[in-house]
Design a protein around this motif. Structure first.
Motif, PDB file in Angstrom:
ATOM      1  N   PRO A  46       0.776  -1.341   0.091  1.00 26.58           N
ATOM      2  CA  PRO A  46       0.043  -0.056   0.049  1.00 26.58           C
ATOM      3  C   PRO A  46       0.885   1.511   0.140  1.00 26.58           C
ATOM      4  O   PRO A  46       0.601   2.306  -0.586  1.00 26.58           O
ATOM      5  CB  PRO A  46      -0.826  -0.042   1.334  1.00 26.58           C
ATOM      6  CG  PRO A  46      -0.322  -1.139   2.090  1.00 26.58           C
ATOM      7  CD  PRO A  46       0.378  -2.064   1.248  1.00 26.58           C
ATOM      8  N   LEU A  47       1.994   1.128   0.455  1.00 26.68           N
ATOM      9  CA  LEU A  47       2.811   2.369   0.591  1.00 26.68           C
ATOM     10  C   LEU A  47       3.364   2.743  -0.790  1.00 26.68           C
ATOM     11  O   LEU A  47       3.117   3.890  -1.339  1.00 26.68           O
ATOM     12  CB  LEU A  47       4.030   2.042   1.239  1.00 26.68           C
ATOM     13  CG  LEU A  47       5.371   3.242   1.206  1.00 26.68           C
ATOM     14  CD1 LEU A  47       4.813   4.719   1.884  1.00 26.68           C
ATOM     15  CD2 LEU A  47       6.690   2.434   1.749  1.00 26.68           C
ATOM     16  N   VAL A  48       3.639   1.728  -1.776  1.00 28.10           N
ATOM     17  CA  VAL A  48       4.113   1.995  -3.167  1.00 28.10           C
ATOM     18  C   VAL A  48       2.734   2.471  -3.852  1.00 28.10           C
ATOM     19  O   VAL A  48       2.832   3.114  -4.851  1.00 28.10           O
ATOM     20  CB  VAL A  48       4.674   0.891  -3.587  1.00 28.10           C
ATOM     21  CG1 VAL A  48       5.177   1.255  -5.107  1.00 28.10           C
ATOM     22  CG2 VAL A  48       6.160   0.398  -3.040  1.00 28.10           C
ATOM     23  N   TRP A  49       1.697   1.718  -3.589  1.00 29.69           N
ATOM     24  CA  TRP A  49       0.378   2.115  -4.251  1.00 29.69           C
ATOM     25  C   TRP A  49       0.159   3.497  -4.087  1.00 29.69           C
ATOM     26  O   TRP A  49      -0.288   4.238  -5.025  1.00 29.69           O
ATOM     27  CB  TRP A  49      -0.589   1.314  -4.018  1.00 29.69           C
ATOM     28  CG  TRP A  49      -1.991   1.542  -4.606  1.00 29.69           C
ATOM     29  CD1 TRP A  49      -2.465   1.309  -5.777  1.00 29.69           C
ATOM     30  CD2 TRP A  49      -3.121   2.192  -3.815  1.00 29.69           C
ATOM     31  NE1 TRP A  49      -3.570   1.876  -6.035  1.00 29.69           N
ATOM     32  CE2 TRP A  49      -3.948   2.450  -4.981  1.00 29.69           C
ATOM     33  CE3 TRP A  49      -3.149   2.961  -2.688  1.00 29.69           C
ATOM     34  CZ2 TRP A  49      -5.127   3.096  -4.635  1.00 29.69           C
ATOM     35  CZ3 TRP A  49      -4.330   3.555  -2.354  1.00 29.69           C
ATOM     36  CH2 TRP A  49      -5.313   3.633  -3.395  1.00 29.69           C
ATOM     37  N   TRP A  60      11.519   9.381  -9.095  1.00 26.37           N
ATOM     38  CA  TRP A  60      11.136  10.272  -7.933  1.00 26.37           C
ATOM     39  C   TRP A  60      10.943   9.463  -6.773  1.00 26.37           C
ATOM     40  O   TRP A  60      11.003   9.978  -5.434  1.00 26.37           O
ATOM     41  CB  TRP A  60       9.392  10.845  -8.228  1.00 26.37           C
ATOM     42  CG  TRP A  60       9.814  11.993  -9.173  1.00 26.37           C
ATOM     43  CD1 TRP A  60       9.325  11.953 -10.391  1.00 26.37           C
ATOM     44  CD2 TRP A  60      10.176  13.293  -8.973  1.00 26.37           C
ATOM     45  NE1 TRP A  60       9.409  13.090 -11.119  1.00 26.37           N
ATOM     46  CE2 TRP A  60      10.109  14.051 -10.273  1.00 26.37           C
ATOM     47  CE3 TRP A  60      10.658  13.944  -7.891  1.00 26.37           C
ATOM     48  CZ2 TRP A  60      10.488  15.194 -10.280  1.00 26.37           C
ATOM     49  CZ3 TRP A  60      10.907  15.241  -7.941  1.00 26.37           C
ATOM     50  CH2 TRP A  60      11.047  15.869  -9.282  1.00 26.37           C
ATOM     51  N   LEU A  61      11.187   8.144  -6.669  1.00 30.71           N
ATOM     52  CA  LEU A  61      11.054   7.391  -5.590  1.00 30.71           C
ATOM     53  C   LEU A  61      12.303   7.218  -4.877  1.00 30.71           C
ATOM     54  O   LEU A  61      12.391   6.865  -3.593  1.00 30.71           O
ATOM     55  CB  LEU A  61      10.732   5.608  -5.917  1.00 30.71           C
ATOM     56  CG  LEU A  61       9.306   5.694  -6.236  1.00 30.71           C
ATOM     57  CD1 LEU A  61       9.184   4.178  -7.009  1.00 30.71           C
ATOM     58  CD2 LEU A  61       8.419   5.776  -5.281  1.00 30.71           C
ATOM     59  N   ILE A  66      15.276   7.674   0.213  1.00 30.45           N
ATOM     60  CA  ILE A  66      16.518   8.298   1.058  1.00 30.45           C
ATOM     61  C   ILE A  66      15.750   8.668   2.335  1.00 30.45           C
ATOM     62  O   ILE A  66      16.302   8.733   3.443  1.00 30.45           O
ATOM     63  CB  ILE A  66      17.120   9.557   0.075  1.00 30.45           C
ATOM     64  CG1 ILE A  66      18.079   8.786  -0.783  1.00 30.45           C
ATOM     65  CG2 ILE A  66      18.078  10.376   1.199  1.00 30.45           C
ATOM     66  CD1 ILE A  66      18.688   9.825  -1.715  1.00 30.45           C
ATOM     67  N   LEU A  67      14.858   9.419   2.309  1.00 28.48           N
ATOM     68  CA  LEU A  67      13.970   9.873   3.404  1.00 28.48           C
ATOM     69  C   LEU A  67      13.554   8.814   4.297  1.00 28.48           C
ATOM     70  O   LEU A  67      13.522   8.557   5.524  1.00 28.48           O
ATOM     71  CB  LEU A  67      12.761  10.886   3.029  1.00 28.48           C
ATOM     72  CG  LEU A  67      11.761  11.160   4.076  1.00 28.48           C
ATOM     73  CD1 LEU A  67      12.363  12.247   4.932  1.00 28.48           C
ATOM     74  CD2 LEU A  67      10.639  11.622   3.588  1.00 28.48           C
ATOM     75  N   LEU A  68      12.926   7.481   3.774  1.00 35.05           N
ATOM     76  CA  LEU A  68      12.519   6.660   4.520  1.00 35.05           C
ATOM     77  C   LEU A  68      13.772   5.851   5.395  1.00 35.05           C
ATOM     78  O   LEU A  68      13.643   5.641   6.411  1.00 35.05           O
ATOM     79  CB  LEU A  68      11.837   5.485   3.680  1.00 35.05           C
ATOM     80  CG  LEU A  68      10.386   5.754   3.187  1.00 35.05           C
ATOM     81  CD1 LEU A  68       9.960   4.925   1.999  1.00 35.05           C
ATOM     82  CD2 LEU A  68       9.272   6.072   4.446  1.00 35.05           C
ATOM     83  N   PRO A 100       9.773   0.394  -1.625  1.00 35.93           N
ATOM     84  CA  PRO A 100       9.658   1.293  -2.975  1.00 35.93           C
ATOM     85  C   PRO A 100      10.745   1.183  -3.758  1.00 35.93           C
ATOM     86  O   PRO A 100      10.580   1.452  -5.211  1.00 35.93           O
ATOM     87  CB  PRO A 100       9.551   2.611  -2.373  1.00 35.93           C
ATOM     88  CG  PRO A 100       8.962   2.443  -0.910  1.00 35.93           C
ATOM     89  CD  PRO A 100       9.544   1.124  -0.419  1.00 35.93           C
ATOM     90  N   ILE A 101      12.046   0.980  -3.495  1.00 39.36           N
ATOM     91  CA  ILE A 101      13.097   0.717  -4.402  1.00 39.36           C
ATOM     92  C   ILE A 101      12.895  -0.013  -5.503  1.00 39.36           C
ATOM     93  O   ILE A 101      13.383   0.322  -6.726  1.00 39.36           O
ATOM     94  CB  ILE A 101      14.352   0.256  -3.651  1.00 39.36           C
ATOM     95  CG1 ILE A 101      14.799   1.277  -2.470  1.00 39.36           C
ATOM     96  CG2 ILE A 101      15.543  -0.027  -4.613  1.00 39.36           C
ATOM     97  CD1 ILE A 101      15.760   0.990  -1.558  1.00 39.36           C
TER      98      ILE A 101
END
Length: 172
Positions: A46-49, A60-61, A66-68, A100-101
């Protein structure tokens, strides 16, 4: 996951009163009595969705990752301190943050979600060289980095599989 789940189950059931520890255990998904990393990784979907629904796709991911990673280091450190272990199996924020990577080079679809999930779990569980070397780093960095590198490997394998499928080359 580096430490056996069966060791000292009372630690796993220790009350959690710190929000960082709740994030570390993936809002409770990591407290599963079996395969906590797999259940934690499910939250990556759901995070990537959600990110893709907001238009955060492709390159953009990278800043998101990097933030995560940056917020994941203290979150995972808090989880390790709470459970009094170097890399507790119940701390799954590292799996969620790394997921997300996989979609930096590939679109997020039902097919890539399933393939990516399976490929990522393969690399995260088996930790082939050089992934295993990185988990030896101390604290939250050590917890986060091996999953991040497993996700990079998974991203590459997912892209290769999609390129093979797109080329029409299928072995009969």
């Amino acid at each position: 996951m580096t430490e056996p789940i069966i060791a000292d189950q009372t630690v796993r059931h220790r009350p959690i009163r710190d929000g960082r520890v709740w994030l570390a255990v993936g809002l409770g998904t990591g407290l599963s009595p079996f395969a906590p990393g797999t259940f934690g990784t499910i939250l990556g979907l759901p995070l990537v969705w959600g990110l893709s629904s907001l238009g955060v796709i492709g390159l953009w991911l990278i800043p998101v990752t990097i933030l995560l990673f940056a917020v994941g280091v203290p979150i995972c450190s808090s989880g390790a301190k709470h459970f009094e272990r170097k890399d507790p199996p119940w701390v799954v924020f590292d799996e969620i943050a790394a997921f997300p990577i996989l979609y930096i080079l590939s679109p997020f679809t039902i097919t890539t979600a399933i393939l990516g999930f399976i490929i990522f779990r393969f690399f995260d569980i088996l930790k082939p060289w050089p992934i295993k070397r990185f988990e030896k780093l101390a604290g939250g960095v050590g917890i986060m980095i091996d999953d991040t590198i497993a996700a990079v490997h998974s991203m590459i394998v997912l892209k290769i599989i999609l390129m093979i499928i797109a080329s029409g080359y299928v072995v009969n």
